[in-house]
Design an enzyme around this catalytic site. Structure first.
Site, PDB file in Angstrom:
ATOM      1  N   SER A  66       1.346  -1.282  -0.091  1.00 33.56           N
ATOM      2  CA  SER A  66      -0.273  -0.286  -0.052  1.00 33.56           C
ATOM      3  C   SER A  66       1.318   1.480  -0.009  1.00 33.56           C
ATOM      4  O   SER A  66       1.673   1.687  -0.621  1.00 33.56           O
ATOM      5  CB  SER A  66      -0.843  -0.135   1.101  1.00 33.56           C
ATOM      6  OG  SER A  66      -1.875   1.262   0.827  1.00 33.56           O
ATOM      7  N   HIS A  71       2.931  15.134   5.733  1.00 38.40           N
ATOM      8  CA  HIS A  71       3.054  15.774   5.064  1.00 38.40           C
ATOM      9  C   HIS A  71       4.103  17.273   6.706  1.00 38.40           C
ATOM     10  O   HIS A  71       3.366  16.470   7.181  1.00 38.40           O
ATOM     11  CB  HIS A  71       1.321  16.626   5.332  1.00 38.40           C
ATOM     12  CG  HIS A  71       0.586  15.957   4.109  1.00 38.40           C
ATOM     13  ND1 HIS A  71       0.848  16.627   2.529  1.00 38.40           N
ATOM     14  CD2 HIS A  71      -0.114  14.468   4.307  1.00 38.40           C
ATOM     15  CE1 HIS A  71       0.310  15.303   1.883  1.00 38.40           C
ATOM     16  NE2 HIS A  71      -0.556  14.025   2.514  1.00 38.40           N
ATOM     17  N   CYS A  86      -1.783  -3.523   3.425  1.00 38.97           N
ATOM     18  CA  CYS A  86      -3.170  -4.772   3.254  1.00 38.97           C
ATOM     19  C   CYS A  86      -2.151  -6.119   3.034  1.00 38.97           C
ATOM     20  O   CYS A  86      -0.955  -5.969   3.636  1.00 38.97           O
ATOM     21  CB  CYS A  86      -2.952  -4.455   1.415  1.00 38.97           C
ATOM     22  SG  CYS A  86      -3.704  -3.263   1.154  1.00 38.97           S
TER      23      CYS A  86
END
Length: 130
Positions: A66, A71, A86
């Site tokens: 995945s 940020h 996953c």
């Protein structure tokens, strides 16, 4: 679902009081995220990061399992990270903790959400003050 209880595990972490210079250093963050993925046992596929002016970095490491994202807001000593894996082979908390340590986060808050099971249920919530 057949052999898994969930489709994946999603760790969302709030990192506070991080090192300003590290939060603003795109090459450092990129390498930190690749290393975090590898430490967790993931297979890195693609990497994309962007440096903002005057400060801040956003980026993603795509893994076979995945992704990992960030940020950063150096002016606030803050980073928002996600680690989504996953299957049940990889523990996303390993990568999230590695990243928190690498950014010298003094305060961390995280939750883990099972994905693909229907309604959300928060499985973990923790705050650490160092």
């Amino acid at each position: 679902m057949d052999t898994m209880d969930t489709m994946g595990r999603h760790v969302i972490a709030e990192l506070w009081d991080c090192d300003f210079d590290k939060l603003n250093d795109m090459p450092y963050i990129e390498q930190l995220f690749v290393d975090a993925a590898l430490r967790a046992g993931a297979e890195v596929r693609e990497v994309a990061f962007h440096k903002f002016a005057p400060q801040g970095v956003s980026g993603v490491v795509i893994i076979s399992e995945s992704h990992l994202t960030i940020h950063s807001f150096p002016e606030h000593g803050y980073a928002s990270i996600d680690v989504y894996t996953c299957g049940d082979r990889i523990d996303p908390n390993v990568a999230a903790e590695y990243i928190a340590e690498g950014l010298n986060a003094k305060t961390r808050e995280s939750i883990e959400l099972p994905r693909g099971t229907g309604s959300f249920e928060i499985k973990q919530r923790e705050t650490k003050a160092l």
